[in-house]
Design a protein around this motif. Sequence first.
Motif, PDB file in Angstrom:
ATOM      1  N   UNK A 118      23.697   0.021  58.353  1.00 32.72           N
ATOM      2  CA  UNK A 118      23.906   1.201  57.502  1.00 32.72           C
ATOM      3  C   UNK A 118      25.385   1.513  57.286  1.00 32.72           C
ATOM      4  N   UNK A 119      26.234   1.119  58.269  1.00 32.04           N
ATOM      5  CA  UNK A 119      27.657   1.467  58.172  1.00 32.04           C
ATOM      6  C   UNK A 119      27.942   2.915  58.526  1.00 32.04           C
ATOM      7  N   UNK A 120      26.915   3.707  58.726  1.00 34.97           N
ATOM      8  CA  UNK A 120      27.061   5.123  59.085  1.00 34.97           C
ATOM      9  C   UNK A 120      27.038   5.234  60.606  1.00 34.97           C
ATOM     10  N   UNK A 121      28.189   5.581  61.206  1.00 36.77           N
ATOM     11  CA  UNK A 121      28.265   5.568  62.671  1.00 36.77           C
ATOM     12  C   UNK A 121      27.500   6.723  63.316  1.00 36.77           C
ATOM     13  N   UNK A 122      27.171   7.766  62.578  1.00 34.05           N
ATOM     14  CA  UNK A 122      26.269   8.793  63.119  1.00 34.05           C
ATOM     15  C   UNK A 122      24.896   8.165  63.370  1.00 34.05           C
ATOM     16  N   UNK A 123      24.458   7.369  62.398  1.00 33.76           N
ATOM     17  CA  UNK A 123      23.170   6.660  62.534  1.00 33.76           C
ATOM     18  C   UNK A 123      23.267   5.583  63.619  1.00 33.76           C
ATOM     19  N   UNK A 124      24.357   4.788  63.541  1.00 34.93           N
ATOM     20  CA  UNK A 124      24.525   3.685  64.506  1.00 34.93           C
ATOM     21  C   UNK A 124      24.560   4.227  65.936  1.00 34.93           C
ATOM     22  N   UNK A 125      25.299   5.317  66.168  1.00 32.25           N
ATOM     23  CA  UNK A 125      25.378   5.880  67.513  1.00 32.25           C
ATOM     24  C   UNK A 125      24.034   6.444  67.966  1.00 32.25           C
ATOM     25  N   UNK A 126      23.264   6.967  67.010  1.00 33.64           N
ATOM     26  CA  UNK A 126      21.904   7.423  67.354  1.00 33.64           C
ATOM     27  C   UNK A 126      21.039   6.275  67.845  1.00 33.64           C
ATOM     28  N   UNK A 127      21.152   5.128  67.148  1.00 30.69           N
ATOM     29  CA  UNK A 127      20.403   3.935  67.569  1.00 30.69           C
ATOM     30  C   UNK A 127      20.882   3.471  68.947  1.00 30.69           C
ATOM     31  N   UNK A 128      22.211   3.410  69.115  1.00 29.16           N
ATOM     32  CA  UNK A 128      22.767   2.942  70.388  1.00 29.16           C
ATOM     33  C   UNK A 128      22.374   3.868  71.540  1.00 29.16           C
ATOM     34  N   UNK A 129      22.404   5.177  71.273  1.00 29.85           N
ATOM     35  CA  UNK A 129      22.042   6.140  72.320  1.00 29.85           C
ATOM     36  C   UNK A 129      20.572   5.968  72.727  1.00 29.85           C
ATOM     37  N   UNK A 130      19.723   5.759  71.727  1.00 32.86           N
ATOM     38  CA  UNK A 130      18.301   5.568  72.004  1.00 32.86           C
ATOM     39  C   UNK A 130      18.072   4.258  72.752  1.00 32.86           C
ATOM     40  N   UNK A 131      18.752   3.203  72.298  1.00 32.58           N
ATOM     41  CA  UNK A 131      18.606   1.907  72.974  1.00 32.58           C
ATOM     42  C   UNK A 131      19.069   2.014  74.426  1.00 32.58           C
ATOM     43  N   UNK A 132      20.158   2.760  74.652  1.00 25.97           N
ATOM     44  CA  UNK A 132      20.659   2.938  76.018  1.00 25.97           C
ATOM     45  C   UNK A 132      19.624   3.646  76.893  1.00 25.97           C
ATOM     46  N   UNK A 184      31.068   4.720  70.072  1.00 26.47           N
ATOM     47  CA  UNK A 184      30.208   3.552  69.836  1.00 26.47           C
ATOM     48  C   UNK A 184      30.481   2.464  70.872  1.00 26.47           C
ATOM     49  N   UNK A 185      31.770   2.206  71.158  1.00 31.48           N
ATOM     50  CA  UNK A 185      32.124   1.174  72.135  1.00 31.48           C
ATOM     51  C   UNK A 185      31.603   1.521  73.530  1.00 31.48           C
ATOM     52  N   UNK A 186      31.652   2.816  73.872  1.00 26.95           N
ATOM     53  CA  UNK A 186      31.099   3.242  75.169  1.00 26.95           C
ATOM     54  C   UNK A 186      29.621   2.867  75.249  1.00 26.95           C
ATOM     55  N   UNK A 187      28.873   3.223  74.204  1.00 27.18           N
ATOM     56  CA  UNK A 187      27.428   2.954  74.210  1.00 27.18           C
ATOM     57  C   UNK A 187      27.150   1.451  74.196  1.00 27.18           C
ATOM     58  N   UNK A 188      27.944   0.694  73.444  1.00 27.39           N
ATOM     59  CA  UNK A 188      27.764  -0.766  73.412  1.00 27.39           C
ATOM     60  C   UNK A 188      27.986  -1.355  74.796  1.00 27.39           C
ATOM     61  N   UNK A 189      29.040  -0.882  75.491  1.00 25.40           N
ATOM     62  CA  UNK A 189      29.325  -1.436  76.818  1.00 25.40           C
ATOM     63  C   UNK A 189      28.233  -1.054  77.820  1.00 25.40           C
ATOM     64  N   UNK A 190      27.677   0.150  77.652  1.00 26.13           N
ATOM     65  CA  UNK A 190      26.547   0.537  78.522  1.00 26.13           C
ATOM     66  C   UNK A 190      25.337  -0.363  78.272  1.00 26.13           C
ATOM     67  N   UNK A 191      25.069  -0.612  77.010  1.00 28.42           N
ATOM     68  CA  UNK A 191      23.945  -1.497  76.666  1.00 28.42           C
ATOM     69  C   UNK A 191      24.169  -2.901  77.212  1.00 28.42           C
ATOM     70  N   UNK A 192      25.391  -3.386  77.039  1.00 32.98           N
ATOM     71  CA  UNK A 192      25.722  -4.714  77.555  1.00 32.98           C
ATOM     72  C   UNK A 192      25.479  -4.761  79.066  1.00 32.98           C
ATOM     73  N   UNK A 193      25.909  -3.711  79.749  1.00 37.52           N
ATOM     74  CA  UNK A 193      25.740  -3.628  81.209  1.00 37.52           C
ATOM     75  C   UNK A 193      24.251  -3.654  81.572  1.00 37.52           C
ATOM     76  N   UNK A 194      23.442  -2.874  80.874  1.00 34.52           N
ATOM     77  CA  UNK A 194      21.999  -2.818  81.169  1.00 34.52           C
ATOM     78  C   UNK A 194      21.317  -4.151  80.897  1.00 34.52           C
TER      79      UNK A 194
END
Length: 915
Positions: free
Chosen positions: A140-154, A211-221
């Motif tokens: 989507x390119x919309x980081x509000x949406x992307x961060x919502x996805x990342x937060x949910x995935x986390x 976003x990078x924080x959430x990505x690194x958390x996901x990577x860790x999990x």
Amino acid sequence: MELSDANLQTLTEYLKKTLDPDPAIRRPAEKFLESVEGNQNYPLLLLTLLEKSQDNVIKVCASVTFKNYIKRNWRIVEDEPNKICEADRVAIKANIVHLMLSSPEQIQKQLSDAISIIGREDFPQKWPDLLTEMVNRFQSGDFHVINGVLRTAHSLFKRYRHEFKSNELWTEIKLVLDAFALPLTNLFKATIELCSTHANDASALRILFSSLILISKLFYSLNFQDLPEFFEDNMETWMNNFHTLLTLDNKLLQTDLVSNAIQFLASVCERPHYKNLFEDQNTLTSICEKVIVPNMEFRAADEEAFEDNSEEYIRRDLEGSDIDTRRRAACDLVRGLCKFFEGPVTGIFSGYVNSMLQEYAKNPSVNWKHKDAAIYLVTSLASKAQTQKHGITQANELVNLNEFFVNHILPDLKSANVNEFPVLKADGIKYIMIFRNQVPKEHLLVSIPLLINHLQAESIVVHTYAAHALERLFTMRGPNNTTLFTAAEIAPFVEILLTNLFKALTLPGSSENEYIMKAIMRSFSLLQEAIIPYIPTLITQLTQKLLAVSKNPSKPHFNHYMFEAICLSIRITCKANPAAVVNFEEALFLVFTEILQNDVQEFIPYVFQVMSLLLETHKNDIPSSYMALFPHLLQPVLWERTGNIPALVRLLQAFLERGSNTIASAAADKIPGLLGVFQKLIASKANDHQGFYLLNSIIEHMPPESVDQYRKQIFILLFQRLQNSKTTKFIKSFLVFINLYCIKYGALALQEIFDGIQPKMFGMVLEKIIIPEIQKVSGNVEKKICAVGITKLLTECPPMMDTEYTKLWTPLLQSLIGLFELPEDDTIPDEEHFIDIEDTPGYQTAFSQLAFAGKKEHDPVGPMVNNPKIHLAQSLHKLSTACPGRVPSMVSSSLNAEALQYLQGYLQAASVTLL
């Protein structure tokens, strides 16, 4: 419920009332919502409201209510009705991701949590398209949406960090990685590039860093379960990117990105297959000097949290938290590096520690942060293995912990001013907690009065740490597994200890401080009768506190320890003087009555446990104040809440043990209600054992004539449950019950009631249940009950000797000898999936067992039978004298050789023979 404007308006009004601080308005509104939440469309009304309402407060309230509704009701529990209809489940899953991503962040977080709860139950089997829907949103390119996805995935995937390895888990992780690994890596690379592009745009960087924080958390999990093949190829790239980030301009250190990036390095460096990435001395030195040391410093944000947000500071520092502090991440990285590079890392940091301490010594009031960083470095270097319960269990031998304690920790704590240098005081107290197993006992004993003194510190962090340290010291075990410190050693401090602990609860910000209340509980437990002179004052203070917090219970741990402390007060005092129970009843019953009348759900299971303890202290009969409560305990509404059940059963058992004659005479009309409770409990796989606890107490204690008319119906209910849903847990409980019945009413009575239900049923029960399943019974008392009951069937049941049941006599004896001599059969059929007792659905108040209200193990055959093997031998001898020649013949012809040998041993030990 229709999806109508009228219902939306009604729901809005009641949600508003749940926010009212007045309990008289708030509680009825909460009750109303609880009463309607089982209706179809209720969750969809909440979702509609949070999407369409113009009132932001109502939108947030609806989102929180929806999340808690999902938490309570989504899980489908066997033997219990499905609390959300299938149509609502389908509609929720179809709409919630889109709704979450299009909502403001405050609501997005609540819906993300709800998706996580649903995902735990339904993903991947019942929600296969969830991953695809989330991954597609990366485009989507919309980081509000992307961060919502990342937060949910986390929130969905963080459980991979804590679950045990299994093929099922790895299959699920592989499914996620196949769909998620490449898009996540590409998103990471693209986000890093965008950071360079927007290097001068602070607001853009704030979003990109989140976003990078959430990505690194996901990577860790996703990498936690050690499936390296998915990330191995890119590991060096990932590591270099994070290393570069951590050495960028200092302003980046204000974000959570740093702590997550450091955590990433910490998780990588302790994996053997990535050891080579850190072997270069320059890399190691760079990480120590440029990443660890700067992030060990006590920064302005830490100081602000220490002073103004103490509860959060304590939670992060003592317990850790999902978003770890930057300092904790740096400590974890030190520990990780020491796994393979202990010598070089200790060498690098020793110089830093010495120079930091020298700087502090030059001007303590200005340079105290240098000492703080030095203590953190020493702690990290020395801690090789640590648990919350025991502190450091394995230390770095290159660090002299005791010398550091004497030279640099004790002097700060000996200072007369408990309010001076609060951060260093907290550091010193935490050092005692962490290294309590490495510091000699005599030094710990010196620190106890110092810690008691620091309970008066104005700083919430300092007096909380002092309480926590005392509690940990009082639980330490000595060489013989007794407490390291005796009551006699602490006795000189008892008055000041109790005074300062209760005073600490009056300090600003600590009125419901769980660490202080836990220290109170632990002090009572250690000191025992030494606290008796202070009990009148203590129980008054505890009762006042109970009354205050019952208005709005908000701290579950504090409340639990408070009830434990009350139980200890009762136990310790009444052990020395049983008549003192009346004083406790006078002090507590007014508050208990208010809690029950106001239906304070969180406290009701605790109240029942304390009442059980009080009632069990009465030796003869039940006081009238308890009997007045008895009919209310049978009300169905109380038994609807799973958290109440164990405590209610325990309380009813206490009534039966202490006042069965009173119940039989004065409350005989309540016996059907008692049996109704039993019937409800045995219908549930989760609670059937509680039903048997109650039934066993009825059989053991009630006068036989009071239950005569109900006995046959009890057995019919049990057989219906056996026929419809036979589980190992039920079988074990059933075996104990029928043997207790046999002991209480006689073997012949048991045979007659079985055959009265259906001819030859007694033989079927012996052949199909008792003989093949008795080996499954566990627990010493339970095995003893079964042994004595079966002995009665063998030796006091005439039909066993002269009817078609005789062929079962020897197999029954063989099974009894097996119960004595063979290992317990703990196998569970493959098709059987037990519901754990604690595995109760959703968000209801769970049952919390009070350790110090514990019921003493009761042996109903104790007075009659000491050794069941000797009892069997004596009973067989008695039977053989009544029918000479038959018993030896039956034994020698059919019993296998090993069992026969055991039996001869019993006979010899009892000094009897078979005639």
